[in-house]
Structure formats: C-alpha cells, structure tokens
Design an enzyme around this catalytic site. Structure first.
Site, mmCIF file in Angstrom:
data_model
loop_
_atom_site.group_PDB
_atom_site.id
_atom_site.type_symbol
_atom_site.label_atom_id
_atom_site.label_comp_id
_atom_site.label_asym_id
_atom_site.label_seq_id
_atom_site.Cartn_x
_atom_site.Cartn_y
_atom_site.Cartn_z
ATOM 1 N N LYS A 120 26.339 36.152 76.558
ATOM 2 C CA LYS A 120 24.911 35.302 76.579
ATOM 3 C C LYS A 120 24.782 34.657 75.424
ATOM 4 O O LYS A 120 23.734 33.966 75.025
ATOM 5 C CB LYS A 120 24.035 36.273 76.483
ATOM 6 C CG LYS A 120 23.862 37.428 77.649
ATOM 7 C CD LYS A 120 22.916 38.134 77.772
ATOM 8 C CE LYS A 120 23.102 39.448 78.638
ATOM 9 N NZ LYS A 120 22.255 40.516 78.048
ATOM 10 N N ARG A 163 46.879 51.331 72.625
ATOM 11 C CA ARG A 163 47.140 52.390 71.493
ATOM 12 C C ARG A 163 46.010 52.482 70.591
ATOM 13 O O ARG A 163 45.547 53.631 70.246
ATOM 14 C CB ARG A 163 48.303 52.211 70.773
ATOM 15 C CG ARG A 163 49.483 52.570 71.461
ATOM 16 C CD ARG A 163 50.599 51.760 70.940
ATOM 17 N NE ARG A 163 50.487 50.568 71.653
ATOM 18 C CZ ARG A 163 50.698 50.285 73.080
ATOM 19 N NH1 ARG A 163 51.195 51.042 73.667
ATOM 20 N NH2 ARG A 163 50.394 49.035 73.395
ATOM 21 N N HIS A 172 46.202 44.813 59.887
ATOM 22 C CA HIS A 172 46.148 46.061 61.020
ATOM 23 C C HIS A 172 46.127 47.362 59.881
ATOM 24 O O HIS A 172 47.352 47.950 60.266
ATOM 25 C CB HIS A 172 47.072 45.728 62.055
ATOM 26 C CG HIS A 172 46.704 46.746 63.132
ATOM 27 N ND1 HIS A 172 45.869 47.872 63.188
ATOM 28 C CD2 HIS A 172 47.403 46.828 64.272
ATOM 29 C CE1 HIS A 172 45.736 48.314 64.498
ATOM 30 N NE2 HIS A 172 46.706 47.720 65.107
HETATM 31 N N1 CP Z 1 49.963 49.047 67.979
HETATM 32 C C1 CP Z 1 48.753 48.420 68.619
HETATM 33 O O1 CP Z 1 47.811 47.762 67.842
HETATM 34 O O2 CP Z 1 48.717 48.600 69.746
HETATM 35 P P1 CP Z 1 47.508 47.875 70.759
HETATM 36 O O3 CP Z 1 47.690 46.513 70.814
HETATM 37 O O4 CP Z 1 47.864 48.560 72.182
HETATM 38 O O5 CP Z 1 46.569 48.578 70.311
#
Ligand code: CP
Length: 302
Positions: free
Chosen positions: A80, A51, A129
């Site tokens: 490397k 995503r 995140h």
């Molecule tokens: N929600 C999310 O971070 O999904 P992915 O790990 O697929 O990016």
C-alpha cells in the site's frame, strides 16, 4: 553483544565470534529449552528464503519463543506504499528482535538506526549475510577442528555473493589463505582484495578450480546470483561456469569439506551429495544452533 544489532560481520569482534561458536557447540549438545519463553522475534523477509528464515524460526520455536512476521512483503502494507522506516518503527514495537532480509544494500543498517529493538541482517543485497558467516565458521571449526591457517577456496559468483564477502571479512583474522575461483565477470571485488593486501594476507585468483583444488581444506561453492544481474545475457554466459562432480574431488585432501550456503542450482552435481567430503546439508543444519546462540546473546540471556 547484548542489545547490539548484527548488520555487518564486523559489528561483533573476533572474540565475540569465537564465543558464539562455543555457544553453538553447547546448544547443539544441550539445547537450553525455554530460554526464549515470553520472547517474540519478528522475521521480515522482503526477499525469498528457505534456510535463513526457517532456521531462525526453528531456532526461536525450539527455545520456547514466538515468531511473527512475513515471508513475502506482498502480504504486508508495503504493497500500500508503507515505507521501510514506518514498517520497522511499527514492528519493533511488537517484538524483542527483528530478523530482516532486504534486496537493498544498506537496508539493514538503516533499519537498525530507527528500530527500538536489535536487528539481525539476514542478507542485504550483495552486501552482507553475517549469521550465515557465523554458521559457516561453526561448520569450519566442526570439520577442521580449528579456524586458524585454513586454505579456503571460494568458487563461483564472488562479485555478488554476500556470503563470501562476509566470510572473507571474518576469516581474514585467522591467517587464512584464500583461493578465489570465478569467471572474469564475477571476480572478488577490489575492496575485499585490498583489505587482504592491507593485512598482508595471501590470496590467489584463477578461473580454473583445478589449479588449486588439491591444496585446500574448505571449498566454498556459490550460486551465480541471477537476481543481481541487470543483463540476462551476462547471467546466461556465466551460470554454468563451475559444476563440481565426484571425479574432480578424487585427488583432494582427505580433510577437504565442500560447503555451499545453498540454494544450489547446478554448481554441485547431485553425485557429490553422498561423498563424505560433502558438508552442505550439515552446514544448513548448523544454522539452527548458531542462530540460537546469536539470538540468546543479543537478548542478554546468556
Ligand atoms: N543460505 C541462505 O541464505 O539460504 P536462503 O536464501 O534459503 O535463506
């Protein structure tokens, strides 16, 4: 926001979060085609993603920009022995913005200190995140019509889940009441609970989601993060701690929406997918509009 990196959700103010949410609503309604013409965004993913990477790439492409980068560090010169510092130094001379996911906590902050262009943290270990948090807030606003006074249940791996850490840091400014549901081994870390206590915010903690399920507006399910466990036996013990099914949603509030950053493993039964309270696929789609809003704001194109 212009030229600022987004490493932690706290890098942007509450006012900026609200501006981005308004912009995401606007972009969903009227996509500003060509806004990113002649712009190059690099996506550097040192950890797997579906995503985050693809919605960032879709966001850029749909606005007329170009994407460079890698989805697997094994196809880069990291194999490397090239350092993260050199990789960032080089890539930042090829693009206008870098979106980076890395397994190490603090890697995105480090990158932002050496990069010539802004960095968006697409997940750094169990830490943060932030673009996920902004799309989660956009999803809450869309489904509840507000961000204030939400009863928010977080379920699953609250220890290693970076999405719940970022979401807690943003939503605690909106008088949210938090319900933390996890196995004892995967409780919300003390530092986050201390933050709520310092701000005089209410939170409840339990191992059984049935205890509070009828009270909440948003149920934020999470996957047990297998990749963060050093002991596979610990993962096996907790991986099936919560499996949400339709029956469990029977006596919940009418306005309840089930969110999940995805991927899910088995913590939401597929029978929930057709329930009108399931919102996780719409939530993932919302990521494109929010990421367009973030990129255009950082690049000063608003
Ligand atoms: N929600 C999310 O971070 O999904 P992915 O790990 O697929 O990016």
């Amino acid at each position: 926001m212009k030229n600022k990196s987004l490493v932690s959700i706290n890098d942007f103010t509450q006012e900026e979060h609200l501006k981005l949410i308004d912009l995401a609503f606007q972009f969903e309604k009227e996509p500003p085609l060509d806004k990113l013409r002649n712009k190059v965004v690099a996506t550097l993913f040192f950890e797997p993603s579906t995503r985050t990477r693809l919605s960032f790439e879709s966001a850029v492409t749909r606005l007329g920009g170009r994407v460079i980068g890698f989805s697997d560090a094994s196809s880069s010169s990291v194999t490397k022995g090239e350092t993260l510092k050199d990789t960032i130094k080089i890539v930042s001379s090829y693009c206008d913005l870098i979106v980076m996911r890395h397994p190490l906590e603090g890697a995105a902050r480090f990158a932002s200190e050496i990069s010539n262009v802004p960095i968006i943290n697409a997940g750094d270990g169990a830490n943060q995140h932030p673009s996920q948090t902004l799309l989660d807030m956009f999803s809450i606003k869309k489904t509840q019509g507000k961000l204030e006074n939400i009863n928010l249940m977080m379920v699953g791996d609250l220890k290693y889940g970076r999405t719940v850490h970022s979401l807690l840091m943003a939503m605690n400014k909106f008088n949210t009441t938090f319900y933390f549901i996890s196995p004892p081994e995967l409780k919300m870390p003390d530092e986050y609970k201390m933050l709520l206590a310092q701000r005089g915010m209410k939170y409840y903690e339990h191992t059984d989601m049935a205890e509070y399920i009828d009270k909440v507006d948003i149920m934020y399910m999470t996957r047990v993060q297998k990749e963060r466990f050093s002991d596979p036996i610990e993962y096996e013990k907790t991986k099936n701690a919560y499996i949400l099914n339709n029956e469990m949603l029977r006596n919940t509030k009418d306005n309840l929406k089930v969110l999940h950053p995805l991927p899910r493993v088995n913590e939401i039964d597929v029978d929930v997918d057709d329930n009108h309270k399931a919102y996780y696929f719409d939530q993932a789609r919302n990521g494109v509009f929010m990421r367009q809003a973030i990129i255009c704001s950082i690049l000063g194109l608003i």
